[in-house]
Scaffold this motif. Sequence first.
Motif, short mmCIF file in Angstrom:
data_model
loop_
_atom_site.label_atom_id
_atom_site.label_comp_id
_atom_site.label_asym_id
_atom_site.label_seq_id
_atom_site.Cartn_x
_atom_site.Cartn_y
_atom_site.Cartn_z
N VAL A 115 4.65 -14.90 -4.17
CA VAL A 115 5.32 -15.78 -3.21
C VAL A 115 6.37 -16.61 -3.93
N PHE A 116 7.59 -16.60 -3.43
CA PHE A 116 8.67 -17.40 -4.00
C PHE A 116 8.81 -18.69 -3.20
N THR A 117 8.76 -19.82 -3.89
CA THR A 117 8.89 -21.11 -3.22
C THR A 117 9.69 -22.07 -4.09
N LYS B 270 0.82 -1.21 0.00
CA LYS B 270 0.00 0.00 0.00
C LYS B 270 0.86 1.26 0.00
N LYS B 271 2.08 1.15 0.52
CA LYS B 271 2.99 2.29 0.56
C LYS B 271 3.82 2.43 -0.71
N GLY B 272 3.49 1.61 -1.73
CA GLY B 272 4.16 1.73 -3.01
C GLY B 272 5.36 0.81 -3.19
N LYS B 273 5.61 -0.07 -2.23
CA LYS B 273 6.72 -1.01 -2.34
C LYS B 273 6.30 -2.24 -3.14
N LYS B 274 7.29 -3.04 -3.55
CA LYS B 274 7.02 -4.27 -4.30
C LYS B 274 7.57 -5.46 -3.51
N PRO B 275 6.80 -5.93 -2.55
CA PRO B 275 7.29 -7.01 -1.68
C PRO B 275 7.23 -8.39 -2.33
N LEU B 276 8.09 -9.26 -1.85
CA LEU B 276 8.12 -10.66 -2.26
C LEU B 276 8.14 -11.51 -1.00
N LEU B 277 7.18 -12.41 -0.87
CA LEU B 277 7.14 -13.33 0.25
C LEU B 277 7.92 -14.59 -0.11
N VAL B 278 8.72 -15.08 0.82
CA VAL B 278 9.58 -16.24 0.54
C VAL B 278 9.29 -17.36 1.54
N ALA B 279 8.93 -18.53 1.02
CA ALA B 279 8.58 -19.69 1.86
C ALA B 279 9.83 -20.47 2.25
N CYS B 280 10.38 -20.16 3.43
CA CYS B 280 11.57 -20.86 3.92
C CYS B 280 11.23 -21.92 4.97
N ASP B 281 9.94 -22.07 5.27
CA ASP B 281 9.53 -23.09 6.23
C ASP B 281 9.24 -24.38 5.46
N VAL B 282 10.20 -25.28 5.44
CA VAL B 282 10.05 -26.54 4.69
C VAL B 282 9.68 -27.71 5.59
N TYR B 283 9.39 -27.43 6.85
CA TYR B 283 9.13 -28.50 7.81
C TYR B 283 7.65 -28.64 8.18
N ARG B 284 6.99 -27.53 8.43
CA ARG B 284 5.59 -27.60 8.88
C ARG B 284 4.67 -27.94 7.72
N PRO B 285 3.83 -28.93 7.88
CA PRO B 285 2.88 -29.29 6.81
C PRO B 285 1.99 -28.10 6.41
N ALA C 214 16.51 -18.98 0.51
CA ALA C 214 16.69 -17.55 0.81
C ALA C 214 17.63 -16.89 -0.20
N LYS C 215 18.75 -17.56 -0.52
CA LYS C 215 19.71 -17.01 -1.49
C LYS C 215 19.08 -16.88 -2.88
N ALA C 216 18.32 -17.91 -3.30
CA ALA C 216 17.69 -17.87 -4.62
C ALA C 216 16.61 -16.80 -4.69
N SER C 217 15.95 -16.52 -3.57
CA SER C 217 14.88 -15.52 -3.56
C SER C 217 15.41 -14.11 -3.83
N ILE C 218 16.64 -13.86 -3.41
CA ILE C 218 17.24 -12.54 -3.64
C ILE C 218 17.47 -12.34 -5.14
N GLU C 219 17.97 -13.37 -5.81
CA GLU C 219 18.17 -13.29 -7.26
C GLU C 219 16.83 -13.12 -7.98
N HIS C 220 15.83 -13.85 -7.49
CA HIS C 220 14.49 -13.74 -8.09
C HIS C 220 13.95 -12.32 -7.92
N ALA C 221 14.19 -11.74 -6.76
CA ALA C 221 13.72 -10.37 -6.49
C ALA C 221 14.39 -9.37 -7.43
N LYS C 222 15.70 -9.55 -7.66
CA LYS C 222 16.43 -8.67 -8.57
C LYS C 222 15.87 -8.74 -9.98
#
Length: 451
Positions: free
Chosen positions: A160-162, A128-143, A173-181
């Motif tokens: 969402v990056f998964t 809403k503030k004009g940013k372009k967020p990306l959510l990253v799913a790093c929780d690979v354990y919880r169903p 996490a490392k791959a999500s940064i490249e995806h964001a770029k």
Amino acid sequence: MAFESLTDKLQNVFKNLRSKGRLTEADVKEAMKEVKRALLEADVNFRVVKSFVKTVTDRAIGQDVLTGLNPGQMVIKIVKEEMESLMGSEMTELVIKQGNEITVFLMAGLQGAGKTTTCAKIAGQLKKKGKKPLLVACDVYRPAAIKQLEVNGAKQGVPVFTMGDKQNPVDIAKASIEHAKENDNNIVILDTAGRLHVDESMMEELQNIKANVDVTQTVLVVDAMTGQDAVNVAKTFEEKVGIDGVILTKLDGDTRGGAALSIRAVTGKPILYVGMGEKFEDLQQFYPDRMTSRILGMGDVFTLIEKAENAVDEEEARKLEQKLRKAEFGFDDFLSQMQQIKKMGGLTDLLSMIPGVGSQLKNVDIDDSAMDSIEAIIYSMTPEERANPNILNPSRKKRIANGAGVKLQDVNKLCKQFEQSRKMMKQMNGMMGKGGRRKGGFNLGGMKLPF
């Protein structure tokens, strides 16, 4: 509601202080004993309470206070100032890098604290503030953790990056940064795995992510309903991983609220946001002064206004004002206003933000669910009936009652109250027309109420 019991106890202490024309040192110490007891019962950290009470007592028994014109009020003022200081004095915002630099937030916390939902809430607010967020799913354990983040992200309109649940969280996490770029996302929010309790493997995983990714801030999400456990968790995360701020969730629940008063003093880290409900808009920035006012029963007008600004459509408000002045509003207009109020939260919560009103609500039974019954009645009307309530005869009302699943007298009661409101508005507008001086009404975040 959080702090309700604490507020009641402090109000009684303040009432006794105000009733005395003069205060002695013994009066102050006795009042501080009650304050200490109230804070401990609210599950505030013992060392924090001890320090707080000593500071207030030392200031309150100063000669300028005890000999002042209104010593009771001055002691209350000192309590308010010290409580604000305890929680950080000023609002603290998330640190966001300027320009095209990518800001990375590592979200940490125990399982069940509401971390995944909070990630989506923050992403929505930043969008809403004009940013372009990306959510990253790093929780690979919880169903279903990945699916939950994808569903919440979709509701907020945030990607969402998964990489599935077979990859190492550090690699994700490392791959999500490249995806964001590559996709021009300037905010990356890492939803990391939680555990049922603090353990070394979780801490090590967070340390590895921070060692491989340029994390801007590490934000800890804790459940306010766990009381002192939340403070202990925050202290452990600060020592093991390092945190930059805390988000308290479930502060709208049946909690004593001690965590909010203890975390800053114990960890030295600010509370950034508080979760006040399940809806995405229920994540509020934390203002120590506003929270203090609510705890002390002094209301919170600024938050009330902000809620109104976010919920009210200014154009619709102007149209409604004209209809109110002409007494031409119908049930559709009434329904629209009800829905805007529901967006702002329950009536009890809203009224508690008005100074002087909160303490009066203690013995008043406000049933927020009654709004649902009123909505059902209005939705059971035809468009013609909603626009022109005058045509509602007994047979129409009976049909409406059956359609809404309520009694006929409930429909009659709503119609009677609605008609009385229209008559009152007509009389008030007539008085304003004859009186020469026109009252502007009360402007609440763009919603002008000419009452």
